[in-house]
Write a protein that holds these residues in place. Sequence first.
Motif, PDB file in Angstrom:
ATOM      1  N   ASN A 187      15.625  66.692 -18.229  1.00  0.00           N
ATOM      2  CA  ASN A 187      15.579  66.171 -17.151  1.00  0.00           C
ATOM      3  C   ASN A 187      14.288  66.226 -15.873  1.00  0.00           C
ATOM      4  OD1 ASN A 187      17.099  64.848 -14.920  1.00  0.00           O
ATOM      5  ND2 ASN A 187      18.213  66.530 -14.356  1.00  0.00           N
TER       6      ASN A 187
ATOM      7  N   LEU B 195      16.044  65.245  -8.418  1.00  0.00           N
ATOM      8  CA  LEU B 195      17.381  65.132  -9.200  1.00  0.00           C
ATOM      9  C   LEU B 195      18.175  64.046  -8.753  1.00  0.00           C
ATOM     10  CD1 LEU B 195      17.910  68.948  -9.302  1.00  0.00           C
ATOM     11  CD2 LEU B 195      17.261  67.625 -11.231  1.00  0.00           C
TER      12      LEU B 195
ATOM     13  N   LEU C  79      19.073  64.265 -20.764  1.00  0.00           N
ATOM     14  CA  LEU C  79      19.590  65.150 -19.807  1.00  0.00           C
ATOM     15  C   LEU C  79      18.982  66.587 -20.163  1.00  0.00           C
ATOM     16  CD1 LEU C  79      21.746  65.232 -17.531  1.00  0.00           C
ATOM     17  CD2 LEU C  79      23.494  66.357 -19.201  1.00  0.00           C
ATOM     18  N   GLU C  80      18.720  66.881 -21.192  1.00  0.00           N
ATOM     19  CA  GLU C  80      17.877  68.053 -21.430  1.00  0.00           C
ATOM     20  C   GLU C  80      16.513  68.128 -20.997  1.00  0.00           C
ATOM     21  OE1 GLU C  80      18.614  68.533 -25.564  1.00  0.00           O
ATOM     22  OE2 GLU C  80      20.686  69.485 -25.261  1.00  0.00           O
TER      23      GLU C  80
ATOM     24  N   GLU D  46      27.362  68.000 -17.185  1.00  0.00           N
ATOM     25  CA  GLU D  46      27.106  69.097 -17.985  1.00  0.00           C
ATOM     26  C   GLU D  46      25.908  69.609 -17.607  1.00  0.00           C
ATOM     27  OE1 GLU D  46      25.877  69.450 -22.730  1.00  0.00           O
ATOM     28  OE2 GLU D  46      27.684  68.284 -22.140  1.00  0.00           O
ATOM     29  N   SER D  47      25.058  69.062 -16.813  1.00  0.00           N
ATOM     30  CA  SER D  47      23.812  69.849 -16.345  1.00  0.00           C
ATOM     31  C   SER D  47      24.380  70.688 -14.964  1.00  0.00           C
ATOM     32  CB  SER D  47      23.029  68.654 -15.682  1.00  0.00           C
ATOM     33  OG  SER D  47      22.031  69.143 -14.804  1.00  0.00           O
ATOM     34  N   GLU D  48      23.874  71.851 -15.196  1.00  0.00           N
ATOM     35  CA  GLU D  48      24.024  72.643 -14.069  1.00  0.00           C
ATOM     36  C   GLU D  48      23.447  72.155 -12.476  1.00  0.00           C
ATOM     37  OE1 GLU D  48      23.669  77.430 -12.859  1.00  0.00           O
ATOM     38  OE2 GLU D  48      23.006  76.577 -14.692  1.00  0.00           O
ATOM     39  N   ASP D  49      22.381  71.709 -12.802  1.00  0.00           N
ATOM     40  CA  ASP D  49      21.554  71.276 -11.562  1.00  0.00           C
ATOM     41  C   ASP D  49      22.720  70.110 -10.662  1.00  0.00           C
ATOM     42  OD1 ASP D  49      19.287  72.715 -11.592  1.00  0.00           O
ATOM     43  OD2 ASP D  49      18.295  71.519 -12.847  1.00  0.00           O
ATOM     44  N   HIS D  50      23.064  69.231 -11.788  1.00  0.00           N
ATOM     45  CA  HIS D  50      23.886  68.182 -11.179  1.00  0.00           C
ATOM     46  C   HIS D  50      25.102  68.912 -10.458  1.00  0.00           C
ATOM     47  CE1 HIS D  50      22.220  64.972 -13.969  1.00  0.00           C
ATOM     48  NE2 HIS D  50      21.311  65.551 -12.921  1.00  0.00           N
ATOM     49  N   ARG D  51      25.736  69.734 -10.996  1.00  0.00           N
ATOM     50  CA  ARG D  51      26.885  70.326 -10.319  1.00  0.00           C
ATOM     51  C   ARG D  51      26.749  70.950  -9.012  1.00  0.00           C
ATOM     52  NH1 ARG D  51      27.516  72.002 -15.909  1.00  0.00           N
ATOM     53  NH2 ARG D  51      26.956  74.362 -15.272  1.00  0.00           N
TER      54      ARG D  51
ATOM     55  N   LYS E  36      22.229  63.089 -24.127  1.00  0.00           N
ATOM     56  CA  LYS E  36      22.132  64.383 -24.217  1.00  0.00           C
ATOM     57  C   LYS E  36      20.678  64.803 -24.221  1.00  0.00           C
ATOM     58  CE  LYS E  36      23.967  68.907 -26.151  1.00  0.00           C
ATOM     59  NZ  LYS E  36      24.623  69.207 -24.904  1.00  0.00           N
TER      60      LYS E  36
ATOM     61  N   TYR F 252      20.005  57.559 -14.592  1.00  0.00           N
ATOM     62  CA  TYR F 252      20.911  57.820 -15.573  1.00  0.00           C
ATOM     63  C   TYR F 252      21.957  56.567 -15.551  1.00  0.00           C
ATOM     64  CZ  TYR F 252      19.452  62.547 -16.755  1.00  0.00           C
ATOM     65  OH  TYR F 252      18.492  63.349 -16.989  1.00  0.00           O
TER      66      TYR F 252
END
Length: 357
Positions: free
Chosen positions: A108, A181, A105-106, A69-74, A102, A188
């Motif tokens: 991070n 990251l 993750l927010e 769900e994290s854009e950074d992870h994508r 959640k 996680y």
Amino acid sequence: MTMLPVLHSVSKTLKIFSPPNLRFTNYLHTSNCCKNMAKEVKEKKEKIKTSSLRFAVKATSPTSCSIMESEDHRKINKVLDKDFLIDIVVGHILERDIQVHKVALESNITVFREKLQVIRRKELPGNLSPELKVGRFNIGNDEIIKHNWNKLITELNLKEREQEVMKQLFEQTHKNKALGLKKNIIGYFLSQGFSEVRLATEVFQRARILLCAKRGYFSPEEDKTILDFVDKEGKKWTKLSILLGRTSGGVLYNRYNLLTASKDNKCGPFTVDEDKLIIREVFAVSQNILEEGNVVKEDWETIGKKLQRNSLAVHSHWKYVLEPMLKRYEAGTLNIDMRKGKIIEFYVSNIMNKIKL
């Protein structure tokens, strides 16, 4: 009602060795009536406890979401280089698309620590969510981290290359957003199964300490390194702790003082009898030592004199060998095949057997 006093020697021993999970009264009840009443009370307490725990879990269960769900992870997932072990590990975790808290993750964030020490509260933002727990990790958390680490390298068939993996993951400490990251993604995964919500950066740093830090006795090679280092560069304990992979410069300060102390004191590994004496004396000073008790410098000096050992050596032996072992015993994770494990197992079992007689 008939009551039998507990043997004086057993009572005396219990007063000396009484971790929080061992609580006994001064008398044993032999009445069946009392036994039945005690059983009923215990059952009621268990029901209340179970009910409370279920309510607590239901009321405070944190919201989960996909790690992707994290854009950074994508973004990270698109640029991974499978020639690097850290990217192989990160790619595997992202491919599994694990569920994470959640709120974690927010938040991070990444904290870089070169030393093998915990992240201090003041190093974290002041506006963290109250749902996040920071600070001390308990024994259960530590066991989960180690279990998840073994699970991770087993899934990747990297068990034979574990040391190489650890070197690449845990020894890189330069400040780089992408690297931070990636470390959080591993954090996680390692926090899967925690009962509370934790920052991934804290979990990763805790894993570094658990898997990389050297503990316990110093080897002859380490002793030589300490003496040579101080002779050449001075008493730079932090730098020396990084060099040796030890968690604290204070430990090395104590070791150096021990190595250069009077030759009148005994040195070398502690014997079984010495371990027993230390345990008795420590619990005599502070019965809640495993929770919040404290043994002051003067007490260690007294114990040291009884053993004819340097007080710093006795304190270090307690802090880094005996105390962690007792806590593991209390948590039910002690390996009883270990030499030291047998001491504690025998010591506690002996008391329990006498009580039952």
